[in-house]
Write an enzyme that holds these catalytic residues in place. Structure first.
Site, mmCIF file in Angstrom:
data_model
loop_
_atom_site.group_PDB
_atom_site.id
_atom_site.type_symbol
_atom_site.label_atom_id
_atom_site.label_comp_id
_atom_site.label_asym_id
_atom_site.label_seq_id
_atom_site.Cartn_x
_atom_site.Cartn_y
_atom_site.Cartn_z
ATOM 1 N N GLY A 22 -36.275 7.411 0.917
ATOM 2 C CA GLY A 22 -35.359 6.283 0.994
ATOM 3 C C GLY A 22 -35.221 5.761 2.401
ATOM 4 N N SER A 147 -22.749 13.981 0.660
ATOM 5 C CA SER A 147 -21.703 12.970 0.690
ATOM 6 C C SER A 147 -20.336 13.630 0.601
ATOM 7 C CB SER A 147 -21.890 12.007 -0.485
ATOM 8 O OG SER A 147 -20.741 11.228 -0.733
ATOM 9 N N TYR A 160 -22.654 11.915 -9.738
ATOM 10 C CA TYR A 160 -23.177 11.821 -8.372
ATOM 11 C C TYR A 160 -22.513 12.871 -7.488
ATOM 12 C CZ TYR A 160 -23.508 9.900 -3.609
ATOM 13 O OH TYR A 160 -23.696 9.743 -2.259
ATOM 14 N N LYS A 164 -24.359 16.007 -5.614
ATOM 15 C CA LYS A 164 -24.294 16.232 -4.173
ATOM 16 C C LYS A 164 -23.674 17.593 -3.853
ATOM 17 C CE LYS A 164 -26.095 12.424 -2.493
ATOM 18 N NZ LYS A 164 -27.406 12.456 -1.798
#
Length: 266
Positions: A22, A147, A160, A164
């Site tokens: 990314g 995160s 998500y 994480k």
């Protein structure tokens, strides 16, 4: 005067080969630029060719296509990088994210895709680089970009946050299993301003209010995260493994404090 043991070599990554997933925009592009500036050869990947690539001075990152959710593409991508450069020293598992959804009604396929992007993909990439990192003169370095959603509730992005959190657990376990040949660390990323982020917070006023509530009195910038990555990949961090570096400007204030202040308390 106290003598310092630091030298330019402590932050120099000359000759190192780095992969940044990314790495074509946002935080990933900032990481790629700072690794280039430190002397590393950098390869970024994504699902499609970007309009531009990260640059530092007269040096530019290389791009190879790879969907990190697909293990067969990951294996081919890592092998291509290793064959071209003869080594892989650094892996930054940066690709990730999730739109906000209702966890009760979203499809199982969506949840599986989020886990694949944010957890399973980093597993496969980390596996793939081990054979290139082991046996080198210096320990390899894997940095997992996590995160604040991993360490506090994440309503709207529940899976998500869970993925994480799993990435943080993976970091500690791989560091224990793969040391001393490979160091594995994580960065917990707080609220970061990137292109288009104003819309994500609803308005400029909302963004400013959030920034003012942070101890640092501003939101993070991609380069803040990039500096942490370069440190963890550099010789300065040679004894750091299995660690989590929190880059969030001091963190978010607990909700109860807002209520106490509103009601005339503290």
């Amino acid at each position: 005067m106290i003598a310092s043991n630091l030298s330019d070599a402590d932050i120099c990554l000359d000759g190192r080969v780095a992969i940044v997933t990314g790495g074509t925009r946002g935080i990933g592009a900032a990481i790629a630029r700072d690794l280039l500036a430190a002397g590393a050869e950098v390869v970024v990947c994504g699902r499609s060719q970007p309009d531009g690539l990260p640059r530092a001075g007269d040096r530019t990152a290389r791009f190879l296509p790879c969907d990190v959710r697909k293990h067969e593409e990951v294996a081919g991508f890592v092998d291509a990088v290793g064959r071209e450069f003869g080594r892989i020293d650094i892996l930054v598992n940066n690709a990730g994210g999730s739109p906000a959804v209702d966890a009760a009604t979203v499809s199982p396929r969506f949840h599986e895709a989020i886990v694949a992007l944010n957890l399973t993909g980093p597993v496969h990439l980390s596996q793939a680089v081990t054979s290139w990192m082991r046996g080198g003169r210096d320990a390899g370095s894997i940095v997992n970009i996590a995160s604040v959603s991993a360490i506090r509730p994440s309503p709207g992005t529940a899976v998500y946050g869970a993925a994480k959190a799993g990435l943080l657990g993976l970091t500690r376990s791989l560091a224990a299993e793969w040391g001393p040949d490979i160091r594995v660390n994580a960065i917990v990323v707080g609220l970061v301003e990137t292109d288009g982020e104003v819309e994500a917070y609803g308005s400029e006023a909302a963004r400013a209010a959030i920034a003012a509530a942070l101890p640092a009195r501003r939101m993070g910038r991609p380069e803040d995260i990039a500096k942490g990555v370069v440190f963890l990949c550099s010789p300065m961090a040679r004894y750091i493994s299995g660690a989590t570096l929190e880059i969030h400007g001091g963190g978010e204030k607990p909700l109860f404090l807002d209520q106490v202040e509103r009601l005339g308390g503290l």
